[in-house]
Design an enzyme around this catalytic site. Sequence first.
Site, short mmCIF file in Angstrom:
data_model
loop_
_atom_site.label_atom_id
_atom_site.label_comp_id
_atom_site.label_asym_id
_atom_site.label_seq_id
_atom_site.Cartn_x
_atom_site.Cartn_y
_atom_site.Cartn_z
N CYS A 240 -25.17 52.29 35.60
CA CYS A 240 -26.37 52.64 34.87
C CYS A 240 -27.33 51.45 34.80
O CYS A 240 -26.92 50.32 34.55
CB CYS A 240 -26.11 53.11 33.45
SG CYS A 240 -25.03 54.51 33.34
N ARG B 258 -27.30 50.46 40.58
CA ARG B 258 -26.32 50.48 39.50
C ARG B 258 -25.84 51.89 39.17
O ARG B 258 -24.89 52.07 38.41
CB ARG B 258 -26.93 49.86 38.24
CG ARG B 258 -27.41 48.46 38.42
CD ARG B 258 -28.02 47.94 37.15
NE ARG B 258 -27.00 47.80 36.13
CZ ARG B 258 -26.29 46.70 35.92
NH1 ARG B 258 -26.51 45.65 36.65
NH2 ARG B 258 -25.36 46.66 35.00
N TRP C 244 -25.08 56.51 36.13
CA TRP C 244 -23.83 56.74 36.87
C TRP C 244 -22.93 57.44 35.86
O TRP C 244 -22.49 56.85 34.88
CB TRP C 244 -23.23 55.41 37.32
CG TRP C 244 -22.00 55.58 38.16
CD1 TRP C 244 -21.95 55.76 39.51
CD2 TRP C 244 -20.65 55.57 37.71
NE1 TRP C 244 -20.64 55.87 39.92
CE2 TRP C 244 -19.83 55.76 38.84
CE3 TRP C 244 -20.04 55.43 36.47
CZ2 TRP C 244 -18.43 55.81 38.77
CZ3 TRP C 244 -18.65 55.48 36.39
CH2 TRP C 244 -17.87 55.66 37.54
N ASN D 95 -25.81 52.21 28.54
CA ASN D 95 -24.92 51.90 29.66
C ASN D 95 -23.60 51.49 29.03
O ASN D 95 -23.58 50.62 28.17
CB ASN D 95 -25.54 50.74 30.46
CG ASN D 95 -24.62 50.19 31.52
OD1 ASN D 95 -23.68 50.86 31.95
ND2 ASN D 95 -24.90 48.98 31.97
N GLY D 96 -22.50 52.13 29.43
CA GLY D 96 -21.20 51.79 28.85
C GLY D 96 -20.48 53.06 28.42
O GLY D 96 -20.84 54.17 28.84
N GLU E 214 -10.38 44.81 53.87
CA GLU E 214 -11.82 44.85 53.63
C GLU E 214 -12.51 45.76 54.65
O GLU E 214 -13.41 46.53 54.29
CB GLU E 214 -12.39 43.42 53.67
CG GLU E 214 -13.89 43.29 53.56
CD GLU E 214 -14.49 43.86 52.29
OE1 GLU E 214 -13.76 44.22 51.35
OE2 GLU E 214 -15.74 43.97 52.24
N LYS F 289 -14.69 49.02 53.63
CA LYS F 289 -16.09 49.21 54.05
C LYS F 289 -16.25 50.59 54.67
O LYS F 289 -17.19 51.32 54.36
CB LYS F 289 -16.51 48.18 55.11
CG LYS F 289 -16.97 46.81 54.73
CD LYS F 289 -18.01 46.64 53.70
CE LYS F 289 -17.58 46.92 52.31
NZ LYS F 289 -17.30 45.89 51.39
N GLU G 247 -15.82 53.55 52.01
CA GLU G 247 -16.82 53.72 50.95
C GLU G 247 -18.18 54.19 51.47
O GLU G 247 -18.90 54.87 50.74
CB GLU G 247 -16.95 52.48 50.06
CG GLU G 247 -17.57 51.27 50.69
CD GLU G 247 -17.65 50.10 49.71
OE1 GLU G 247 -17.73 50.31 48.50
OE2 GLU G 247 -17.63 48.95 50.19
N HIS H 103 6.90 50.14 59.20
CA HIS H 103 7.69 50.63 58.08
C HIS H 103 7.11 51.90 57.48
O HIS H 103 7.33 52.20 56.31
CB HIS H 103 7.82 49.52 57.02
CG HIS H 103 8.48 48.30 57.56
ND1 HIS H 103 9.83 48.19 57.72
CD2 HIS H 103 7.95 47.15 58.05
CE1 HIS H 103 10.13 47.02 58.26
NE2 HIS H 103 8.98 46.36 58.46
N LYS I 273 -23.06 49.92 42.23
CA LYS I 273 -22.88 48.53 42.64
C LYS I 273 -22.05 47.74 41.65
O LYS I 273 -21.19 46.96 42.02
CB LYS I 273 -24.26 47.89 42.80
CG LYS I 273 -24.23 46.46 43.27
CD LYS I 273 -23.82 46.38 44.71
CE LYS I 273 -23.74 44.96 45.21
NZ LYS I 273 -22.90 44.90 46.41
O1 M6R Z 1 -19.34 42.70 41.38
P1 M6R Z 1 -17.90 42.59 41.74
O2 M6R Z 1 -17.65 41.69 42.88
O3 M6R Z 1 -17.03 42.25 40.57
O4 M6R Z 1 -17.50 44.05 42.22
C1 M6R Z 1 -16.19 44.38 42.53
C2 M6R Z 1 -16.13 45.72 43.22
O5 M6R Z 1 -16.62 46.73 42.40
C3 M6R Z 1 -16.94 45.72 44.53
O6 M6R Z 1 -16.51 44.71 45.39
C4 M6R Z 1 -16.78 47.07 45.24
O7 M6R Z 1 -15.47 47.25 45.66
C5 M6R Z 1 -17.77 47.17 46.39
N1 M6R Z 1 -18.34 48.47 46.44
C6 M6R Z 1 -17.13 46.91 47.71
O8 M6R Z 1 -18.01 47.05 48.77
#
Ligand code: M6R
Length: 610
Positions: free
Chosen positions: A2, A27, A74, A100-101, A483, A487, A490, A506, A605
């Site tokens: 948010c 956000r 969000w 927000n929260g 990672e 990527k 997501e 395994h 984000k």
């Molecule tokens: O702002 P942060 O690095 O604490 O965020 C952590 C995760 O929310 C963030 O890395 C998330 O997994 C991303 N969408 C990955 O691309």
Amino acid sequence: MCGIVGYIGSKNCVPILVEGLKRLEYRGYDSAGLGILSNGKSTIVKKKGKVSELEKIIDGKNLIASIGIGHTRWATHGLPNEINAHPHPNSDESILVIHNGIIENYRNLKTLLQKQGYEFKSETDTEVLAHLIDSFYKMGNTLFKSVRLALAEVEGTYGIAVLSKNEPDKIIIAKHGSPLVLGLGDKENFIASDINALIGHTTRVVYLEDGEVAEVYNDRFYTKTIQDEEIKKEVFEITMKLDAIDKNGFDTFMLKEIMEQPESVLNSMRGRLLFDEGTAKLGGLEEVIEKLSKAKRFIITACGTSWHSALVGEYMFEQFLRVPTEVEYASEFRYRNPIINSDDAIFFISQSGETADTLAAMKEAKRKGVLCLGICNAVGSTIARESDAGVYIHAGPEIGVASTKAFTSQLVVLALITLLIARKKDLSLIDGQNIVKEFLTIPEKVKKILLLNDQIEKIADEFKHVDNFLYLGRGYNFPVALEGALKLKEISYIHAEGYPAAEMKHGPIALVDENMPVIFIAPKDSTYDKIMSNIEEIKARKGKIIAIASESDDRIDKIVDYTIKVPDTIRMLMPILTVIPLQLLAYHIAIKKGLNVDQPRNLAKSVTVE
Ligand code: M6R
């Protein structure tokens, strides 16, 4: 999660709020809304979908006001629809609230308010706040006091902004667990979840801390704690420029941020390498470096991509420092009463510096009195402010929801920390200087890898229709496999898993057939021969193989289906290079599927709720 914006001054707030919401849209982007006050009236405009949808309906309304608040959501409680979008009003729409929260005790509060005759229209927790504030206002309290009294009843997290048409010369804001920053202008003030929305309006900002409430007028503000104690706030200068949050001609922020990596990794190391001493200089750690070098154990905690960089950090710390290192998901760490010793040091890695789980993990660790160190990107963020010491990664604002340049910059900073501590311990001057030299080659090597964009796009074309991907790597490149898989999933919504390459035997190997693409991260390092055997095992089962390999490797081309070659470097720095083709591959697959890579579904984000 948010985005919150607010404006009070003499200009028309509507375009300012809309522009601010666009800058904060990363956000949260499932609905958006504005609340404004003018001519003794309050007006709310809300719309499901992105800020551009809200903008379309605003365009026809000729809205003009010099005070207003805006929100991009969000969803946490209730579907993303117009009714659940913010602002939420009290019954006669004299009080408007954006939030927000999460209000954790909202059910109890709602029941109590319903008993008093309050009727609820939305499914949100936020609506409780509007009625609760109203109930205190009706007792004859000012808006400021009503907000304070209401928040004293609330459990959970919030960043809120509140307007009342009965007190149209002020915005009340408050924070607990969700970020809020006040931007100070000339006879105008701004409110935002983060400084991105303030750039170009002002450089003077005040960060609200947990438990603080502010009464913001156009030319002044007052701050108190929820318990009514007055507090004096420090004003900070921000230096960020508007072009830092612009797409700069790229179609998406994600591509811009991937392509920026030669500069962002350089910025992360700029002024921090001392060749003559074969070490690194990190101003943020100077006061704690003695304690840090004597730590008997390191814990690194984070979420998502930052957690993957923590895993790379574990390899670095153990290889060079010979200090046991544990990596923890922040969400697990915070709740399992971790065993922490006074000679531990704990790193908290967060791009945003606002991730709720990482922040809560840090608060828990601080309670136990251990040295807490932040590794953050967002300047002035809560983790950066509240840690005992720390290092900024200086990657510049990262707007695309999928983290790319922040990851590589986190790796740079972890390597710098490793070098700094290793030289305090037993790394020789020559070895330190060799590492410094290698660091300095990285930006050019990143640039070279980015030239493979077209080749990677062609590979993406071959694989855009598959449903599953396996990513395998060993040692330093195991976290890169994780990672790469993150990527892809997501932004392309393709199921992908990362595994240590040998672990594949395994279980996951059962998934492999001619329809399963497997990506091996296989640079020429000490695990190379082992990973070649793993490649053969996949080949024997007809899996399609894409290898991220060393430029100097001509053996691998004969075995795998596709190779993407990256320059060689030392093991510690290799993940900075090997991850880049994976970012580009995920990017191109998602784009070819017609998806919005900057705002993938269901994500935001900055995850400021649990
Ligand atoms: O702002 P942060 O690095 O604490 O965020 C952590 C995760 O929310 C963030 O890395 C998330 O997994 C991303 N969408 C990955 O691309």
